[in-house]
Design a protein around this motif. Sequence first.
Motif, mmCIF file in Angstrom:
data_model
loop_
_atom_site.group_PDB
_atom_site.id
_atom_site.type_symbol
_atom_site.label_atom_id
_atom_site.label_comp_id
_atom_site.label_asym_id
_atom_site.label_seq_id
_atom_site.Cartn_x
_atom_site.Cartn_y
_atom_site.Cartn_z
ATOM 1 N N GLY A 27 0.825 -1.190 0.000
ATOM 2 C CA GLY A 27 0.000 0.000 0.000
ATOM 3 C C GLY A 27 0.869 1.253 0.000
ATOM 4 O O GLY A 27 1.985 1.255 0.502
ATOM 5 N N VAL A 28 0.333 2.307 -0.582
ATOM 6 C CA VAL A 28 1.050 3.584 -0.646
ATOM 7 C C VAL A 28 0.666 4.418 0.559
ATOM 8 O O VAL A 28 -0.518 4.563 0.885
ATOM 9 C CB VAL A 28 0.698 4.330 -1.951
ATOM 10 C CG1 VAL A 28 1.335 5.699 -1.984
ATOM 11 C CG2 VAL A 28 1.127 3.508 -3.156
ATOM 12 N N PHE A 29 1.684 4.974 1.239
ATOM 13 C CA PHE A 29 1.465 5.818 2.405
ATOM 14 C C PHE A 29 2.040 7.205 2.138
ATOM 15 O O PHE A 29 2.981 7.352 1.352
ATOM 16 C CB PHE A 29 2.135 5.210 3.651
ATOM 17 C CG PHE A 29 1.528 3.897 4.059
ATOM 18 C CD1 PHE A 29 0.422 3.864 4.892
ATOM 19 C CD2 PHE A 29 2.056 2.700 3.600
ATOM 20 C CE1 PHE A 29 -0.152 2.656 5.256
ATOM 21 C CE2 PHE A 29 1.486 1.490 3.962
ATOM 22 C CZ PHE A 29 0.385 1.470 4.796
ATOM 23 N N GLY A 75 3.935 2.366 -10.219
ATOM 24 C CA GLY A 75 3.122 3.245 -9.383
ATOM 25 C C GLY A 75 1.669 2.806 -9.360
ATOM 26 O O GLY A 75 1.285 1.793 -9.957
ATOM 27 N N VAL A 76 0.865 3.571 -8.695
ATOM 28 C CA VAL A 76 -0.541 3.226 -8.496
ATOM 29 C C VAL A 76 -1.344 3.450 -9.763
ATOM 30 O O VAL A 76 -0.974 4.236 -10.626
ATOM 31 C CB VAL A 76 -1.147 4.041 -7.338
ATOM 32 C CG1 VAL A 76 -0.402 3.791 -6.059
ATOM 33 C CG2 VAL A 76 -1.144 5.518 -7.662
ATOM 34 N N SER A 77 -2.460 2.744 -9.871
ATOM 35 C CA SER A 77 -3.441 2.985 -10.924
ATOM 36 C C SER A 77 -4.527 3.864 -10.328
ATOM 37 O O SER A 77 -5.132 3.507 -9.314
ATOM 38 C CB SER A 77 -4.049 1.669 -11.411
ATOM 39 O OG SER A 77 -3.066 0.863 -11.995
ATOM 40 N N LEU A 78 -4.768 4.991 -10.945
ATOM 41 C CA LEU A 78 -5.747 5.944 -10.430
ATOM 42 C C LEU A 78 -7.023 5.856 -11.251
ATOM 43 O O LEU A 78 -6.986 5.882 -12.477
ATOM 44 C CB LEU A 78 -5.168 7.357 -10.482
ATOM 45 C CG LEU A 78 -3.839 7.548 -9.751
ATOM 46 C CD1 LEU A 78 -3.271 8.933 -10.021
ATOM 47 C CD2 LEU A 78 -4.011 7.324 -8.267
ATOM 48 N N LYS A 79 -8.159 5.732 -10.554
ATOM 49 C CA LYS A 79 -9.464 5.672 -11.214
ATOM 50 C C LYS A 79 -10.432 6.533 -10.410
ATOM 51 O O LYS A 79 -10.585 6.332 -9.198
ATOM 52 C CB LYS A 79 -9.995 4.246 -11.276
ATOM 53 C CG LYS A 79 -9.199 3.331 -12.173
ATOM 54 C CD LYS A 79 -9.874 1.989 -12.315
ATOM 55 C CE LYS A 79 -9.303 1.088 -11.247
ATOM 56 N NZ LYS A 79 -9.800 -0.274 -11.293
ATOM 57 N N ASP A 113 -13.617 6.516 -10.473
ATOM 58 C CA ASP A 113 -14.832 5.824 -10.060
ATOM 59 C C ASP A 113 -14.550 4.608 -9.187
ATOM 60 O O ASP A 113 -15.447 3.853 -8.861
ATOM 61 C CB ASP A 113 -15.650 5.404 -11.284
ATOM 62 C CG ASP A 113 -14.908 4.425 -12.178
ATOM 63 O OD1 ASP A 113 -13.680 4.279 -12.010
ATOM 64 O OD2 ASP A 113 -15.550 3.823 -13.049
ATOM 65 N N GLY A 114 -13.298 4.391 -8.775
ATOM 66 C CA GLY A 114 -12.950 3.232 -7.953
ATOM 67 C C GLY A 114 -12.814 3.609 -6.483
ATOM 68 O O GLY A 114 -12.797 4.781 -6.125
ATOM 69 N N ASN A 115 -12.743 2.630 -5.626
ATOM 70 C CA ASN A 115 -12.503 2.886 -4.206
ATOM 71 C C ASN A 115 -11.488 1.897 -3.626
ATOM 72 O O ASN A 115 -11.555 1.548 -2.465
ATOM 73 C CB ASN A 115 -13.811 2.884 -3.404
ATOM 74 C CG ASN A 115 -14.426 1.510 -3.267
ATOM 75 O OD1 ASN A 115 -13.944 0.547 -3.851
ATOM 76 N ND2 ASN A 115 -15.482 1.412 -2.491
ATOM 77 N N GLU A 116 -10.538 1.446 -4.486
ATOM 78 C CA GLU A 116 -9.496 0.538 -4.033
ATOM 79 C C GLU A 116 -8.384 1.297 -3.327
ATOM 80 O O GLU A 116 -8.225 2.493 -3.500
ATOM 81 C CB GLU A 116 -8.892 -0.241 -5.220
ATOM 82 C CG GLU A 116 -9.847 -1.172 -5.923
ATOM 83 C CD GLU A 116 -10.613 -0.477 -7.040
ATOM 84 O OE1 GLU A 116 -10.129 0.562 -7.533
ATOM 85 O OE2 GLU A 116 -11.686 -0.962 -7.390
#
Length: 150
Positions: free
Chosen positions: A71-73, A123-127, A129-132
């Motif tokens: 997880g990213v902090f 890196g992270v995937s940004l969406k 409409d998501g809530n991951e």
Amino acid sequence: MAGEKQDNVWPLPAFYFKVEIGSLGEIAFKEVSGLDAEAQIIEYRHGNSPQFSTIKMPGIKKYSNIQLKKGVFAKDNKLFDWFNTIKLNTIQREAVTISLLDEEGNPTMVWKLANAWPTKVTGVSLKSDGNEVAVEQLDMAHEGLVIENA
């Protein structure tokens, strides 16, 4: 039968583990994969073989890259900072220890990687409409894998 004393040995659960990366220290990862080792196959046929076939011999050992997800902090750039130490063909190589822990937190099985270094940081995937949870991935190459059972 139910209620009887069970003397069976149960397989270890794979969800309680820790990862230590040399000078970076202990880092909490959500997933570790790629703990693979294989020996390449050399096929050989000598001149007077009675069968017209080859024999197979073990060749060079080969290790897969390790993938670590976490997880990213906020204000935590350890993985990117390590990746950014790559300059031409020099890199900060680290010893990595991956420990599978029992219910008391003691290591039961330990994988030790020699001379590990980052090959890729995803890196992270940004969406919108998501809530991951934001998750990043580190891929590492290494030069040897030793497995120890406690």
